[in-house]
Scaffold this motif. Structure first.
Motif, mmCIF file in Angstrom:
data_model
loop_
_atom_site.group_PDB
_atom_site.id
_atom_site.type_symbol
_atom_site.label_atom_id
_atom_site.label_comp_id
_atom_site.label_asym_id
_atom_site.label_seq_id
_atom_site.Cartn_x
_atom_site.Cartn_y
_atom_site.Cartn_z
ATOM 1 N N ARG A 62 -10.293 8.266 15.769
ATOM 2 C CA ARG A 62 -10.456 9.490 16.546
ATOM 3 C C ARG A 62 -11.844 9.580 17.202
ATOM 4 O O ARG A 62 -12.004 10.153 18.261
ATOM 5 C CB ARG A 62 -10.229 10.707 15.633
ATOM 6 C CG ARG A 62 -8.784 10.871 15.211
ATOM 7 C CD ARG A 62 -8.615 12.016 14.236
ATOM 8 N NE ARG A 62 -7.220 12.131 13.810
ATOM 9 C CZ ARG A 62 -6.796 12.994 12.877
ATOM 10 N NH1 ARG A 62 -7.668 13.804 12.271
ATOM 11 N NH2 ARG A 62 -5.510 13.041 12.548
ATOM 12 N N GLY B 120 -6.059 6.037 24.405
ATOM 13 C CA GLY B 120 -6.437 7.063 25.355
ATOM 14 C C GLY B 120 -5.313 8.029 25.671
ATOM 15 O O GLY B 120 -5.574 9.154 26.118
ATOM 16 N N VAL C 3 -4.348 13.999 19.709
ATOM 17 C CA VAL C 3 -5.355 13.931 18.646
ATOM 18 C C VAL C 3 -4.694 13.912 17.281
ATOM 19 O O VAL C 3 -5.129 13.211 16.356
ATOM 20 C CB VAL C 3 -6.339 15.111 18.771
ATOM 21 C CG1 VAL C 3 -7.353 15.095 17.638
ATOM 22 C CG2 VAL C 3 -7.024 15.101 20.126
ATOM 23 N N ARG D 73 -14.069 1.331 24.263
ATOM 24 C CA ARG D 73 -13.368 1.385 22.965
ATOM 25 C C ARG D 73 -13.120 -0.018 22.431
ATOM 26 O O ARG D 73 -13.349 -0.297 21.248
ATOM 27 C CB ARG D 73 -12.038 2.121 23.137
ATOM 28 C CG ARG D 73 -12.163 3.613 23.283
ATOM 29 C CD ARG D 73 -10.820 4.284 23.034
ATOM 30 N NE ARG D 73 -9.828 3.932 24.025
ATOM 31 C CZ ARG D 73 -9.601 4.616 25.137
ATOM 32 N NH1 ARG D 73 -10.310 5.711 25.380
ATOM 33 N NH2 ARG D 73 -8.663 4.257 25.992
ATOM 34 N N ALA E 144 -11.668 7.569 20.476
ATOM 35 C CA ALA E 144 -10.493 7.750 21.335
ATOM 36 C C ALA E 144 -10.878 8.291 22.711
ATOM 37 O O ALA E 144 -10.205 8.007 23.707
ATOM 38 C CB ALA E 144 -9.484 8.694 20.658
ATOM 39 N N ARG E 145 -11.974 9.079 22.764
ATOM 40 C CA ARG E 145 -12.346 9.661 24.059
ATOM 41 C C ARG E 145 -13.253 8.734 24.884
ATOM 42 O O ARG E 145 -13.692 9.116 25.964
ATOM 43 C CB ARG E 145 -13.032 11.001 23.834
ATOM 44 C CG ARG E 145 -14.263 10.941 22.979
ATOM 45 C CD ARG E 145 -14.852 12.349 22.828
ATOM 46 N NE ARG E 145 -16.051 12.324 22.001
ATOM 47 C CZ ARG E 145 -16.075 12.445 20.697
ATOM 48 N NH1 ARG E 145 -14.932 12.614 20.043
ATOM 49 N NH2 ARG E 145 -17.216 12.419 20.021
ATOM 50 N N GLU F 243 -14.154 5.354 27.170
ATOM 51 C CA GLU F 243 -13.477 4.564 28.221
ATOM 52 C C GLU F 243 -12.845 3.343 27.554
ATOM 53 O O GLU F 243 -13.379 2.807 26.582
ATOM 54 C CB GLU F 243 -14.516 4.173 29.279
ATOM 55 C CG GLU F 243 -13.936 3.553 30.531
ATOM 56 C CD GLU F 243 -13.929 2.052 30.449
ATOM 57 O OE1 GLU F 243 -13.115 1.431 31.136
ATOM 58 O OE2 GLU F 243 -14.746 1.497 29.671
#
Length: 449
Positions: free
Chosen positions: A53, A41, A45, A63, A56-57, A59
């Motif tokens: 990737r 997190g 990038v 993840r 990665a965004r 929570e």
């Protein structure tokens, strides 16, 4: 990681001294994935591994849950990514990282955290540290399983003991029931023996009774024969007496003929005298029939119900009826009270109606009788002798409706009489007797209810 899980083994492409020859323990593996998920997190990038990737965004927990195998594989294969995660671990637990590099494992540290840090930092001998922690975790798991097994065995032993105790109690109960059944069977056998003895005695008594009945039958037959002979003798005497009576009747008829002749002569004399008297009085040969004489006075004396010219809903009908001389008003008590204030208790309904009728009787000087059903009261309440309103309760077995009809029939024909009720059966019955009816709402409106 296990070869069959689709992930590289922990030592594949690893650095540091030695390598792990077995997959990481599951708790250590989950902790390593958690650390890797947290670091994802905060990475740029451009620095993110291509395969991670996409997640990665997310929570951190999500993840770890959705991309756990990919994170583990990337930590094993990508030394840069593993180094970044190791640096984060070193920032959070600097003392632990320093101790691992010196080959010293803090005794109070969480073994899972120590193994995860050793795997990520890869100091010299890290695989031995992981192996020792695996052994420790396996030992703890074995101890826990042994404790659970011991608890299970103890619980099973208690259950077995309870089952044995219940079985012993059940056996004792069944033995007690068996003793009771045996006692009952012995008692029944004694009773059966007694009943058999009584049956034998009954059979003997029956045989004796049959013999006595036969003797009595023979004696009765002799007596019946004697009675029949006596009856024949009496019938002969009766025939002779009837013949004597017939002879006496003939003689009486012969003696009565003279008396009948004298009576016939006297009747003829009376008839002749009656005809002569009619001629002297010059009476008409025909007169009106008795039925005509009775019907005309009845039609002439029939009185119309009071207030006949007013409609049933006229507000002045009550005053018109009560203004007649010697007028009598009969009130169906409960029919009126339940129309006006039926939510009150019966005693309060009676009191309220009688109070209003007292005022009406005082103003009009008319005779007022209020009738209640006596079925709802065991003993009719005592009423004051000074009341202007007569209060009657029906007797047991009689309804208030029947009492009202009986009171109407008791009044002399022609007296002004009115009945206050909305009961259709009472209205029909009292109108048939010539009384005027007033509806309950009309009376209540006159009373001011």
């Amino acid at each position: 990681m296990s070869p069959g899980s689709g992930e590289p083994s922990p030592n594949a492409g690893g650095d540091g001294a030695g390598g792990a020859d077995r997959p990481l323990p599951e708790a250590v593996r989950a902790r390593v994935i958690e650390y890797g998920s947290d670091v994802l997190g905060g990475m740029r990038v451009a620095d993110l591994p291509p395969v991670l990737r996409r997640v990665a965004r997310f929570e951190p927990r999500r993840r770890a849950r959705l991309a756990g195998p990919q994170i583990a594989a990337q930590l094993e294969a990508d030394a840069d990514f593993r180094t970044r995660v190791g640096e984060r671990v070193e920032q959070v637990w600097p003392e632990l990282a320093e101790g691992l590099r010196k080959g010293v494992v803090p005794p109070a540290a969480d073994p899972v955290a120590v193994a995860a840090a050793a795997y990520l930092l890869r100091p010299e001998g890290w695989s031995d540290i992981v192996a020792r922690i695996r052994e420790e975790l396996d030992r703890q798991e074995s101890v826990r399983e042994a404790d659970e097994a011991a608890d299970t065995i103890a619980a099973l032993r208690r259950q077995v003991e309870e089952a044995r105790s219940e079985q012993r109690e059940e056996i004792e109960r069944l033995r007690g029931e068996l003793r009771e059944y045996r006692s009952t069977v012995a008692d029944l056998r004694r009773r059966l023996h007694g009943e058999r003895q009584r049956a034998k005695e009954a059979v003997s008594e029956a045989e004796q009774a049959i013999a006595e009945a036969a003797d009595r039958t023979a004696t009765t037959t002799v007596q019946v024969n004697a009675v029949e002979a006596e009856n024949r003798r009496l019938r002969n005497r009766l025939a002779a007496a009837e013949a004597q009576v017939e002879n006496a009747r003939r003689a009486a008829r012969a003696g009565r003929s003279a008396d009948e002749a004298r009576l016939r002569v006297l009747l003829d004399v009376l008839l002749e005298a009656a005809h002569g008297l009619r001629r002297e009085l010059a009476l008409p040969t025909s007169i009106e029939s008795p039925a005509d004489l009775v019907a005309d006075p009845a039609r002439a004396g029939a009185a119309a119900p009071p207030g006949q010219g007013l409609p049933d809903d006229d507000p002045g009908l009550v005053d018109e009826v009560l203004s007649l001389p010697r007028a009598h008003l009969l009130v169906d008590g409960y029919n009126v009270t339940k129309t006006g204030y039926g939510t009150l208790p019966l005693a309060d309904q009676r009191g309220r109606l009688l109070t209003a009728l007292e005022g009406l009787a005082s103003r009009t000087k008319a005779e007022i009788t209020c009738v209640f059903d006596g079925a709802d009261v065991g003993t009719p309440p005592a009423l004051s002798a000074t009341r202007r309103v007569r209060v009657l309760f029906s007797d047991p077995g009689e309804t208030a409706d029947e009492l009202i009809v009986r009171l109407v029939r008791a009044e002399p024909h022609g007296r002004p009489l009115a009945v206050a009720t909305s009961d259709k059966e009472i209205v029909t019955a009292v109108r048939r007797e010539g009384a005027r009816t007033l509806s309950s709402p009309l009376l209540l409106r006159r009373l001011g209810a």
